[in-house]
Design a protein around this motif. Sequence first.
Motif, PDB file in Angstrom:
ATOM      1  N   UNK A 163       0.816  -1.226   0.000  1.00 29.31           N
ATOM      2  CA  UNK A 163       0.000   0.000   0.000  1.00 29.31           C
ATOM      3  C   UNK A 163       0.849   1.275   0.000  1.00 29.31           C
ATOM      4  N   UNK A 164       2.178   1.138   0.001  1.00 30.99           N
ATOM      5  CA  UNK A 164       3.053   2.326  -0.029  1.00 30.99           C
ATOM      6  C   UNK A 164       2.742   3.240  -1.219  1.00 30.99           C
ATOM      7  N   UNK A 165       2.637   2.699  -2.450  1.00 31.85           N
ATOM      8  CA  UNK A 165       2.341   3.592  -3.583  1.00 31.85           C
ATOM      9  C   UNK A 165       1.032   4.349  -3.417  1.00 31.85           C
ATOM     10  N   UNK A 166       0.009   3.690  -2.897  1.00 36.40           N
ATOM     11  CA  UNK A 166      -1.275   4.355  -2.685  1.00 36.40           C
ATOM     12  C   UNK A 166      -1.132   5.466  -1.647  1.00 36.40           C
ATOM     13  N   UNK A 167      -0.349   5.213  -0.603  1.00 38.65           N
ATOM     14  CA  UNK A 167      -0.138   6.227   0.432  1.00 38.65           C
ATOM     15  C   UNK A 167       0.606   7.431  -0.139  1.00 38.65           C
ATOM     16  N   UNK A 168       1.576   7.165  -1.008  1.00 33.13           N
ATOM     17  CA  UNK A 168       2.321   8.259  -1.648  1.00 33.13           C
ATOM     18  C   UNK A 168       1.399   9.055  -2.569  1.00 33.13           C
ATOM     19  N   UNK A 169       0.582   8.350  -3.350  1.00 32.83           N
ATOM     20  CA  UNK A 169      -0.344   9.021  -4.264  1.00 32.83           C
ATOM     21  C   UNK A 169      -1.365   9.851  -3.495  1.00 32.83           C
ATOM     22  N   UNK A 170      -1.793   9.353  -2.356  1.00 31.86           N
ATOM     23  CA  UNK A 170      -2.733  10.104  -1.521  1.00 31.86           C
ATOM     24  C   UNK A 170      -2.100  11.388  -1.005  1.00 31.86           C
ATOM     25  N   UNK A 171      -0.853  11.303  -0.574  1.00 33.45           N
ATOM     26  CA  UNK A 171      -0.144  12.499  -0.114  1.00 33.45           C
ATOM     27  C   UNK A 171      -0.021  13.523  -1.243  1.00 33.45           C
ATOM     28  N   UNK A 172       0.269  13.031  -2.463  1.00 37.55           N
ATOM     29  CA  UNK A 172       0.447  13.918  -3.612  1.00 37.55           C
ATOM     30  C   UNK A 172      -0.885  14.392  -4.188  1.00 37.55           C
ATOM     31  N   UNK A 173      -2.004  13.858  -3.654  1.00 40.06           N
ATOM     32  CA  UNK A 173      -3.348  14.211  -4.109  1.00 40.06           C
ATOM     33  C   UNK A 173      -3.529  13.906  -5.604  1.00 40.06           C
ATOM     34  N   UNK A 174      -3.057  12.731  -5.999  1.00 37.78           N
ATOM     35  CA  UNK A 174      -3.219  12.291  -7.377  1.00 37.78           C
ATOM     36  C   UNK A 174      -4.595  11.670  -7.568  1.00 37.78           C
ATOM     37  N   UNK A 175      -5.024  11.571  -8.796  1.00 34.29           N
ATOM     38  CA  UNK A 175      -6.324  10.981  -9.102  1.00 34.29           C
ATOM     39  C   UNK A 175      -6.237   9.454  -9.102  1.00 34.29           C
ATOM     40  N   UNK A 176      -7.344   8.808  -8.800  1.00 35.28           N
ATOM     41  CA  UNK A 176      -7.453   7.348  -8.824  1.00 35.28           C
ATOM     42  C   UNK A 176      -6.323   6.683  -8.022  1.00 35.28           C
ATOM     43  N   UNK A 177      -6.239   7.017  -6.747  1.00 36.41           N
ATOM     44  CA  UNK A 177      -5.149   6.510  -5.919  1.00 36.41           C
ATOM     45  C   UNK A 177      -5.198   4.990  -5.780  1.00 36.41           C
ATOM     46  N   UNK A 178      -6.374   4.397  -5.962  1.00 35.38           N
ATOM     47  CA  UNK A 178      -6.480   2.945  -5.843  1.00 35.38           C
ATOM     48  C   UNK A 178      -5.764   2.213  -6.972  1.00 35.38           C
TER      49      UNK A 178
END
Length: 278
Positions: A163-178
């Motif tokens: 889940x590290x990539x999803x956590x990073x994407x969430x921090x960066x506020x990227x779209x479709x973090x899943x």
Amino acid sequence: MSDSEFECTPPEVRVAAERATEGIIPEKSRERHFLKGKNVGYQAKKSSVFSEADIDTFLNNAPIEYLPQKVALIIGISGACRCDELLKMKISDLDILENRIIIVIPVTKTYSSRTFVITKSEWINIIKQYCDLRNNIDSDRFFLQIRFGKITRQPFGHNAIGSFPKKIATYLKLENVNRFTGHCFRRTSATLLANTGGDILQLKKLGGWKSNTVAEGYVENSLHGQIKIANMLSHVENPETSASSSISETHNFEQHGLTLTVNSNHNSNVTINIYNSK
């Protein structure tokens, strides 16, 4: 045989024909043919990847509680690592030197070891910062959890690392973090290398792929490859002009006191007729 003729055929003959056909075509072949038909048009969902800007933003701005994710991102991209490889990584697998870090993955999915090197100074400093915090921890597992700015003895599990990539994407506020799955680091690594002009051999060495199929896919879909093809196609109509335009030279010709200057970068056609008068 037409449909009307088939309907007029006695039932016992049709049953015998079907049985004979089943005996000729093996069951596995029939199943394979059926599955191939169902697979037409299917596209597997692939993990999203991080851009260079995303990587730099996260590494430069994320607070200390994201330090394990920073290290995982750096190592995962540098070695095209799988989640399982990050999970089983030990502190002894890293050889930390002044200007480079050598990392060995002793056992991979393909049952062969892989070695890669990290040379970027900013990335080396982040890994050293993490290692300094975990120096006094009695655990051979490399990735340990951090709480209140301190490393604990509790290692990350497989799901947590995945889940590290999803956590990073969430921090960066990227779209479709899943869509940033555990395969994200590996795909990001191959994509970045292909976009900078990496060939199939380099990609296979990076990811430890034995087959050309996966590496060819990254090269074919890379931005570098698409730009190269576009540039080649844009010069198809007049290849001689495109070749001459890359050379910028000036030629001077003197004949009977007349000086002619030709700049070949302008792609000009010049005809010179010289007549000798007696």
